[in-house]
Scaffold this active site. Sequence first.
Site: not given
Ligand SMILES: *Cc1c(COP(=O)(O)O)cnc(C)c1O
Length: 406
Positions: A141, A226, A255
């Site tokens: 994700f 990520d 986040k």
């Molecule tokens: C939440 C998330 C994203 C995307 O972040 P948004 O602010 O919702 O665009 C990307 N990578 C990971 C691992 C995430 O948990």
Amino acid sequence: MSKSQSIIEQAERFGAHNYHPLPVVIAEAEGVVVRDPEGKEYMDFLSAYSAVNQGHRHPRIIGALKAQADRCTLTSRAFHNDRMGEFLEKLCAYTGFEMALPMNTGAEAVETAIKLARRWGSLVKGVENGRQRIIVCEDNFHGRTSTIISFSTDAEAHDHYGPYTPGFEIIPYDDTGALEGAIDGDTVAFLFEPIQGEAGVALPREGFLAEVRRICTDRKILMIADEVQTGFCRTGRRFACEHEGVRPDVMTLGKALGGGVFPVSAVVADRELMGVFEPNTHGSTFGGNPLGAAVAIAALEVLEDEELDARAERLGKRFRERIADMKCDRIRQVRGKGLLNAVVFDDDFEAWDVCLALRDAGILAKQTHGNIIRFAPPLVIGEDELDVAIERIRAVFEQIEELVRS
Ligand SMILES: *Cc1c(COP(=O)(O)O)cnc(C)c1O
């Protein structure tokens, strides 16, 4: 009809149905506790997917927001603002990288990292433009943009959105043999999550991160971690890669960088890499805005001053031990690191009703797949507070057979 019910109906009527939220309305929040319009209190065990690591409305972060709102909120990058430099210096010090590029959402940070890798491939590695390939993992994700969902293996996130962006190769997660096999002369990067949060807190085996580091270095491709969800103390370290003492080439962050207050994201890398971006090659109107910068500075200070990494490590162990002790035959596994944890139930088990029962018991958690519930409270949670939550969870888990039968 209750106030909550009418608010939910309003949202359902006027809002696109691109989410399926738990039927609960949050009207007020402080620290770990949130309150619905009727005044019922719950403990937040999702933390907005780890965007609220510092707790709801941390006074220092709200203070920074208010003070900056009274001075200057947006300049665009056409001009300098007096907060962005300070934010980026602080973020570099915190992450141990030389440069940062500010954006707003996690998906934008990932898009930025993809563009960085492709541009580096073309300008530095000498891959013919248009042939750059990035290796990614199954069950990833990384966000919701059309490029990012092009390499999602989740049918709901992916299907019916074609045509898809080419240039990605999907390998199984936690499989360094597959990684080595997938790399060719056009490969520019490996993009992965050090723990797959949305996939249900899937942990790679020990040694995976260190091996990825070795392979990426040997084969001259960029290691892009990520850390949007795993970063900023969530897993018991500042960043999840630190569990194996590994430093990736690029990190995507978001986040909790915004302290649960404001969307702030960034990509960090060293000068040599970040140098591939020149004026006008990439940007964002709101990226690096002074309001977000002020909030992010405070958000980082809270993580440091309150030592939330050590706290997450300590309380996470306690949480997993206590849950593993519960008498519930439906639980197959309790897993996680720090305060990013999941309870995995039997394969055919549908956990929605358990989440409703947890809600009624005062705990807000959400399943990630039918049979997995993630538990990720704000990292400021007190030990006593955690114990109260554990007993509420126990009351639900140890009565689970009655739930299933009714
Ligand atoms: C939440 C998330 C994203 C995307 O972040 P948004 O602010 O919702 O665009 C990307 N990578 C990971 C691992 C995430 O948990």
